[in-house]
Structure formats: C-alpha cells, structure tokens
Design an enzyme around this catalytic site. Sequence first.
Site, mmCIF file in Angstrom:
data_model
loop_
_atom_site.group_PDB
_atom_site.id
_atom_site.type_symbol
_atom_site.label_atom_id
_atom_site.label_comp_id
_atom_site.label_asym_id
_atom_site.label_seq_id
_atom_site.Cartn_x
_atom_site.Cartn_y
_atom_site.Cartn_z
ATOM 1 N N THR A 121 0.864 -1.183 0.000
ATOM 2 C CA THR A 121 0.000 0.000 0.000
ATOM 3 C C THR A 121 0.902 1.234 0.000
ATOM 4 O OG1 THR A 121 -0.224 0.135 2.414
ATOM 5 C CG2 THR A 121 -1.828 -1.232 1.238
ATOM 6 N N GLY A 122 0.463 2.270 -0.709
ATOM 7 C CA GLY A 122 1.349 3.422 -0.872
ATOM 8 C C GLY A 122 2.545 3.057 -1.740
ATOM 9 N N GLY A 123 2.317 2.216 -2.727
ATOM 10 C CA GLY A 123 3.418 1.755 -3.586
ATOM 11 C C GLY A 123 3.675 2.660 -4.784
ATOM 12 N N SER A 168 4.769 5.846 -4.587
ATOM 13 C CA SER A 168 5.659 6.981 -4.289
ATOM 14 C C SER A 168 6.649 6.608 -3.193
ATOM 15 C CB SER A 168 4.777 8.161 -3.820
ATOM 16 O OG SER A 168 5.552 9.242 -3.363
ATOM 17 N N GLY A 169 7.751 7.316 -3.133
ATOM 18 C CA GLY A 169 8.669 7.258 -1.996
ATOM 19 C C GLY A 169 9.134 5.858 -1.614
ATOM 20 N N ILE A 170 8.991 5.539 -0.350
ATOM 21 C CA ILE A 170 9.482 4.272 0.205
ATOM 22 C C ILE A 170 8.757 3.079 -0.426
ATOM 23 C CG2 ILE A 170 9.571 2.890 2.334
ATOM 24 C CD1 ILE A 170 9.851 5.669 3.834
ATOM 25 N N GLY A 171 7.439 3.194 -0.594
ATOM 26 C CA GLY A 171 6.658 2.091 -1.163
ATOM 27 C C GLY A 171 7.054 1.816 -2.606
ATOM 28 N N SER A 192 7.313 4.661 12.328
ATOM 29 C CA SER A 192 8.230 5.806 12.223
ATOM 30 C C SER A 192 8.974 5.910 13.535
ATOM 31 C CB SER A 192 7.427 7.089 11.995
ATOM 32 O OG SER A 192 8.248 8.216 12.206
ATOM 33 N N TYR A 210 0.445 12.407 14.543
ATOM 34 C CA TYR A 210 1.187 11.479 13.686
ATOM 35 C C TYR A 210 1.967 10.477 14.533
ATOM 36 C CZ TYR A 210 4.701 9.903 10.271
ATOM 37 O OH TYR A 210 5.511 9.141 9.463
HETATM 38 P P1 NAP Z 1 5.100 9.421 0.128
HETATM 39 O O1 NAP Z 1 6.158 9.471 -0.903
HETATM 40 O O2 NAP Z 1 4.215 10.583 0.336
HETATM 41 O O3 NAP Z 1 4.236 8.086 -0.113
HETATM 42 C C1 NAP Z 1 3.042 7.855 0.557
HETATM 43 C C2 NAP Z 1 2.267 6.806 -0.221
HETATM 44 O O4 NAP Z 1 1.077 6.488 0.498
HETATM 45 C C3 NAP Z 1 1.832 7.304 -1.598
HETATM 46 O O5 NAP Z 1 1.873 6.249 -2.499
HETATM 47 C C4 NAP Z 1 0.405 7.744 -1.346
HETATM 48 O O6 NAP Z 1 -0.344 7.753 -2.545
HETATM 49 C C5 NAP Z 1 -0.042 6.669 -0.366
HETATM 50 N N1 NAP Z 1 -1.196 7.040 0.441
HETATM 51 C C6 NAP Z 1 -1.347 8.121 1.246
HETATM 52 N N2 NAP Z 1 -2.572 8.115 1.784
HETATM 53 C C7 NAP Z 1 -3.208 7.028 1.311
HETATM 54 C C8 NAP Z 1 -4.499 6.484 1.493
HETATM 55 N N3 NAP Z 1 -5.409 7.087 2.268
HETATM 56 N N4 NAP Z 1 -4.814 5.331 0.849
HETATM 57 C C9 NAP Z 1 -3.908 4.706 0.053
HETATM 58 N N5 NAP Z 1 -2.678 5.180 -0.167
HETATM 59 C C10 NAP Z 1 -2.333 6.329 0.465
HETATM 60 O O7 NAP Z 1 5.761 9.172 1.567
HETATM 61 P P2 NAP Z 1 6.806 8.093 2.119
HETATM 62 O O8 NAP Z 1 7.846 8.871 2.836
HETATM 63 O O9 NAP Z 1 7.202 7.113 1.109
HETATM 64 O O10 NAP Z 1 5.878 7.414 3.236
HETATM 65 C C11 NAP Z 1 5.653 6.019 3.312
HETATM 66 C C12 NAP Z 1 5.435 5.650 4.769
HETATM 67 O O11 NAP Z 1 6.640 5.931 5.493
HETATM 68 C C13 NAP Z 1 4.339 6.422 5.491
HETATM 69 O O12 NAP Z 1 3.603 5.538 6.303
HETATM 70 C C14 NAP Z 1 5.088 7.421 6.333
HETATM 71 O O13 NAP Z 1 4.377 7.797 7.481
HETATM 72 C C15 NAP Z 1 6.320 6.612 6.681
HETATM 73 N N6 NAP Z 1 7.470 7.417 7.112
HETATM 74 C C16 NAP Z 1 8.081 8.265 6.241
HETATM 75 C C17 NAP Z 1 9.151 9.020 6.683
HETATM 76 C C18 NAP Z 1 9.864 10.005 5.780
HETATM 77 O O14 NAP Z 1 10.626 10.835 6.282
HETATM 78 N N7 NAP Z 1 9.699 9.940 4.469
HETATM 79 C C19 NAP Z 1 9.599 8.912 8.001
HETATM 80 C C20 NAP Z 1 8.956 8.020 8.861
HETATM 81 C C21 NAP Z 1 7.887 7.284 8.390
HETATM 82 P P3 NAP Z 1 -1.623 8.749 -2.719
HETATM 83 O O15 NAP Z 1 -1.246 10.064 -2.099
HETATM 84 O O16 NAP Z 1 -1.847 8.818 -4.191
HETATM 85 O O17 NAP Z 1 -2.729 8.089 -1.995
#
Ligand code: NAP
Length: 249
Positions: free
Chosen positions: A12-14, A16-19, A137, A150
């Site tokens: 899920t969330g695949g 963008s970013g980490i996914g 996180s 958060y």
């Molecule tokens: P990201 O690039 O913003 O990716 C987030 C992904 O989640 C996107 O694919 C987004 O797609 C999807 N998403 C968001 N809301 C959603 C929903 N309601 N239903 C389905 N998909 C949803 O951010 P990321 O940094 O890779 O984050 C991935 C995870 O890592 C998150 O759980 C975040 O809290 C965690 N994290 C990130 C960091 C950091 O610094 N980057 C640090 C600690 C934890 P759509 O917007 O199109 O739905």
Amino acid sequence: MNRLKGKIAVITGGSSGIGLATAQRFVNEGAYVFITGRRQAELDKAVALIGQNVTAVQGDVSSQEDLDRLYAVVQTEKGAIDILFANSGIVDSIGIDEISAEHYDKTFDVNVKGLLFTVQKALPLMRNGGSIILTASIASTKGIPGYSTYSATKAAVRSFARTWTLELKDRGIRVNTLSPGPVDTPIMESQASTRAEADQLKARFAQAIPLGRLGRPDELASAALFLASDESSFVAGIDLCVDGGMAQV
Ligand code: NAP
C-alpha cells in the site's frame, strides 16, 4: 538476485517514496507486486517505472470498499499473498493548540484504521509462512513538536506488530515494524508550502541525524527486503529503525 522468486506482494502506498522504491526492489528480486494509492496518475507513473510484474489498484486504505476491491483483484489475478507491506501513511504537522477533530480523524483513519483493515482483510489470502511489514516511524518513540497526532498513530502501529506476532504465530506469519527516520520522499514536501520551506525542514532533520543526512527510499527498500525474505526467518515482532541513528543515540 532472486530472493523473492515466485512471491506475491501487496504494497500500500506503492506509488511513491518508500513504497515505490520497495516495489521496484521486490520486482527486481523476482516478486509480483500489487501497488495501491489514491492518485491514479501516480500509479500509472509507478507502473511505467517498475516496468513488469506489477498491477496497480487505485484505492484509499481508509475505505473498506476500496480494500475489498483491492483484495478481490489480488484473489482473481494471483489467488494468494506472501508479503504484505502496509505502508500508506500521511502526516500533517500541527501543534497541540491547532489540532482539530478533523485532523485527528483523518490521520488516524489512514495511519491506524486503514492499516489495521489492510492487514485484517489480507489475512484470508495470506499464505502460511508469509511476512507482514508495517511502516511505523521513529516518531513513535520521540517527542517532535508538531507531530503529536502522527507520532501517536505510529506508536499504535508499533503496538499492532507485537499483538499480531502472537495472534499469527500458528500460521507462521511473521509481523515486523519498519521505522524510517527522515527520508527524502514527497512526504517531506507535503509538510511545507514552498520549496524553500521544504529545504529548511530537510536541513533541520539532517542536523538531528548522526549520519548527517536524510535517508534515501532505496535504503528503506533494503530493510523491507530483509524483513520480507527468508534472510529474516528468525525475526518477529521487532521495530527495525532505519534512521541514520536519529532515535538510537
Ligand atoms: P510518500 O512518498 O508521500 O508516499 C506515501 C504513499 O502512500 C503514496 O503512495 C500515497 O499515494 C499513499 N497514500 C497516502 N494516503 C493514502 C491512502 N489514504 N490510501 C492509500 N494510499 C495512500 O511518503 P513516504 O515517505 O514514502 O511514506 C511512506 C510511509 O513511510 C508512510 O507511512 C510514512 O508515514 C512513513 N514514514 C516516512 C518518513 C519520511 O521521512 N519519508 C519517516 C517516517 C515514516 P496517494 O497520495 O496517491 O494516496
């Protein structure tokens, strides 16, 4: 490499970013990957980038109907899941004085309720011996101004991994938490209204990290691959922090 040869993964969330980095890594390691996200355009871009062995299913993890639709597609196309990476998440940085009920509901709906039902609804399709990875996180163990809601959602996620490790042990399904520190993904920009503000935020985080820089999505993908594969066969219920040391010292 073929560490995930023949495995079916849902991320899920695949898009963008980490996914997205993890979806690319899993496919390179021989897996077939289903990715989700709300924005179809981002999913289309991700599918083009990954190139093969990927299906995108648009949907919101906070919607029960969307989750049912996701797993119906997985059931029809592949019939089983070996790896579930419950990774979707959002952050709105808001101080305690400004928090509204709407902000609270939105954050918990995606990060906690969405993740819980992502896992629950996957279970009938999960093969015994599978791996579930929950993205939490390091905010779950740190006090960071503006992150009360958060951080609380991520503490809930870390808690789920403990309970589900025991609830799913008889099926040989391992549940682990992956806790990123600050990683350079679009979620950083989502917390700023200008490019300059985003750069300032990243610089502030980098200063607080012993390794002196933000993480890269591919570094989180490496950790997710470890938890997904047999390399971690004796690892269960942990919180794997990939944070440049930020929450460790
Ligand atoms: P990201 O690039 O913003 O990716 C987030 C992904 O989640 C996107 O694919 C987004 O797609 C999807 N998403 C968001 N809301 C959603 C929903 N309601 N239903 C389905 N998909 C949803 O951010 P990321 O940094 O890779 O984050 C991935 C995870 O890592 C998150 O759980 C975040 O809290 C965690 N994290 C990130 C960091 C950091 O610094 N980057 C640090 C600690 C934890 P759509 O917007 O199109 O739905």
